[in-house]
Design an enzyme around this catalytic site. Sequence first.
Site, PDB file in Angstrom:
ATOM      1  N   TRP A 102       0.828  -1.209   0.000  1.00  0.00           N
ATOM      2  CA  TRP A 102       0.000   0.000   0.000  1.00  0.00           C
ATOM      3  C   TRP A 102       0.857   1.253   0.000  1.00  0.00           C
ATOM      4  CZ3 TRP A 102      -4.476  -1.048  -1.759  1.00  0.00           C
ATOM      5  CH2 TRP A 102      -5.034  -2.308  -1.532  1.00  0.00           C
ATOM      6  N   ASP A 169      -0.769   7.055   6.542  1.00  0.00           N
ATOM      7  CA  ASP A 169      -1.852   6.099   6.290  1.00  0.00           C
ATOM      8  C   ASP A 169      -1.933   5.178   7.508  1.00  0.00           C
ATOM      9  OD1 ASP A 169      -3.542   4.065   5.531  1.00  0.00           O
ATOM     10  OD2 ASP A 169      -2.497   3.594   3.664  1.00  0.00           O
ATOM     11  N   LYS A 193     -11.095  -1.545   9.426  1.00  0.00           N
ATOM     12  CA  LYS A 193     -10.295  -2.333  10.374  1.00  0.00           C
ATOM     13  C   LYS A 193     -10.786  -1.955  11.779  1.00  0.00           C
ATOM     14  CE  LYS A 193      -7.377  -2.978   6.747  1.00  0.00           C
ATOM     15  NZ  LYS A 193      -7.199  -4.169   5.936  1.00  0.00           N
TER      16      LYS A 193
END
Lengths: 357, 357
Positions: A102, A169, A193
Amino acid sequence: MKKHNFSAGPCILPPEVLTGAAQAVHDFEGMGLSLIEISHRDKKFVAVMDEAMSLSLELMGLGEDYAALFLQGGASLQFAMIPYNLMSATNGHAAYLETGVWATNARKEAEAFGKVTVVASSKDSNFNHIPKDFTIPSGVDYFHCTSNNTIFGTQMHAFPKTDARMVCDMSSDIFSRSQDFASFDLIYAGAQKNMGPAGVTFVAVKKDILGKNGRKIPTMLDYTTHIKGESMFNTPPVFSVYTTLLNLRWLKNNGGISWVEARNEAKATLLYNEIDRNPLFRGSAMPEDRSRMNACFLLNDESAHQSVFDSLWKEAGVVGINGHRSVGGYRASMYNALPLESVQVLVDCMKELERRS
Amino acid sequence: MKKHNFSAGPCILPPEVLTGAAQAVHDFEGMGLSLIEISHRDKKFVAVMDEAMSLSLELMGLGEDYAALFLQGGASLQFAMIPYNLMSATNGHAAYLETGVWATNARKEAEAFGKVTVVASSKDSNFNHIPKDFTIPSGVDYFHCTSNNTIFGTQMHAFPKTDARMVCDMSSDIFSRSQDFASFDLIYAGAQKNMGPAGVTFVAVKKDILGKNGRKIPTMLDYTTHIKGESMFNTPPVFSVYTTLLNLRWLKNNGGISWVEARNEAKATLLYNEIDRNPLFRGSAMPEDRSRMNACFLLNDESAHQSVFDSLWKEAGVVGINGHRSVGGYRASMYNALPLESVQVLVDCMKELERRS
């Protein structure tokens, strides 16, 4: 049979959050209507959005110099919104730390907007650690990092001190541990999450960093659009925002981030101790960079033990622990809502495998 | 008391869709887990997305030359994605028909990408009609229109014949009436009217129009990203997609678009007949352009009748009929899921007001 849900995301949410979300789909606060069939301008939903914005900042200890936004598009859309809003139109330059898939995707997206310096990368060792010896060039528009790498089971336990604007992030570890959140200028996270269901993306941004990069930004990609619109410039993802609010309330009512941090540390300690003790297993990430959210581990002898181990945990009600294809083995994700009991069930399966072999 | 939900959006959904959605939040298809706590890569959710994509195309009679996508960001993000994907990087030129606030927002967004010709606008008459006498310039990259204007209660009952690519925002009337959907190259819609809950945006795009405009497109804004990813390039808005699927199944099981079109026509006829018959009321849109989805109407003498009328419909369980501030009066939105019975209740309130005055 009770399931022990170790899914990497979307992931387990507290039972009372699920009950509250289902109830609101039936009937929202006694209105005689479902949450999902009322106007987002109804005062009852405006109150939901207002509380979600203020409670998220409160839990992080952030003040009025930050705006909390509940957007759409996932972290992947943030990968473009960040350079659009923060990288200078002229001689733009940003620094990225590359700690996983990511982080790499975020970096690639920024390259379409200006110069990108990769300050360090652990790609050559399949992202099994967090690089620590790097220098952030002076004068960059911002430094970007990824606090937790779901796929590889690594986590930043310290962040660099820099004059550059800090962008992070936190998709897979936000609200999981005490942090100096005010040391970041922009924090973002896909909700699915530790925050809530998929379909909403959280952004906390220091307002005074915006509107200064001289770039023409599409309306929906401009953070100032959403700040002015109080996170309702257009119809927000109503269900996902409400369920996230239920989850933030659950966190606050139980004691906030310090409470969940202790709980998360107990779970991670229990599992990593067994990974290190049990001669049949090994961890895949460097010990000092292990994630408390996602523990990645492998059998030392897959051909001898995989089928028995897989039967053991499946029979115990464990779900979602297959590792990502790029690492293999197992990945136990232990997000905020996972109880210690579930980790104990998994550890018992590991001990039982050892006993049988 | 039963509510009669005329909300403009998010709006009424069929009771069985709400029940199914709430059930899935409790337990999804007997998994022992909630829909919102499983991986979107789980085969049960992949099946949901596959069915949502194929059923939406099937209901519209579109073939394999189209891709169906379930994205995020609402119609407002499409306003930027359309020129990004379809307006030529060199000498880009698009034609827009301006029939309301959303059409105007779409047009403004496109102007950042190239030349925009407004072929006609009804702004000077507060968007109370659909302009029909206009010419689409030859050689434009595409022509954009808005099929139904929620705020003003107007609807396009015919579409221009043109060689230009046809792009249409059908946010507030998609799946409500029989149309030659294949005459459009790109159809998009925020889901929160006739499709499902807020948080997902539907796009049906003719695949061969993409990848030809010579523009560098941010990954998440590129339709080809999502086509390659089968609408799961990143985590989709799981709850909104599933609930939309339940609603598409409801539509199919009841007889599809032709069934709902007859139902919608009966509702609109009942209400507009009363608006035209009752001397206390008048419609705000030109009769030939009236929307079957949103009927906008006013009291001829507000000071004399408003408080009594408002009491009557509130006592009858009617909700969501206050007009938009830019038109005033009342707006009764009669989306697919609204039963004829609810319109009859509203009409009875209008008749009762007449009787009392």
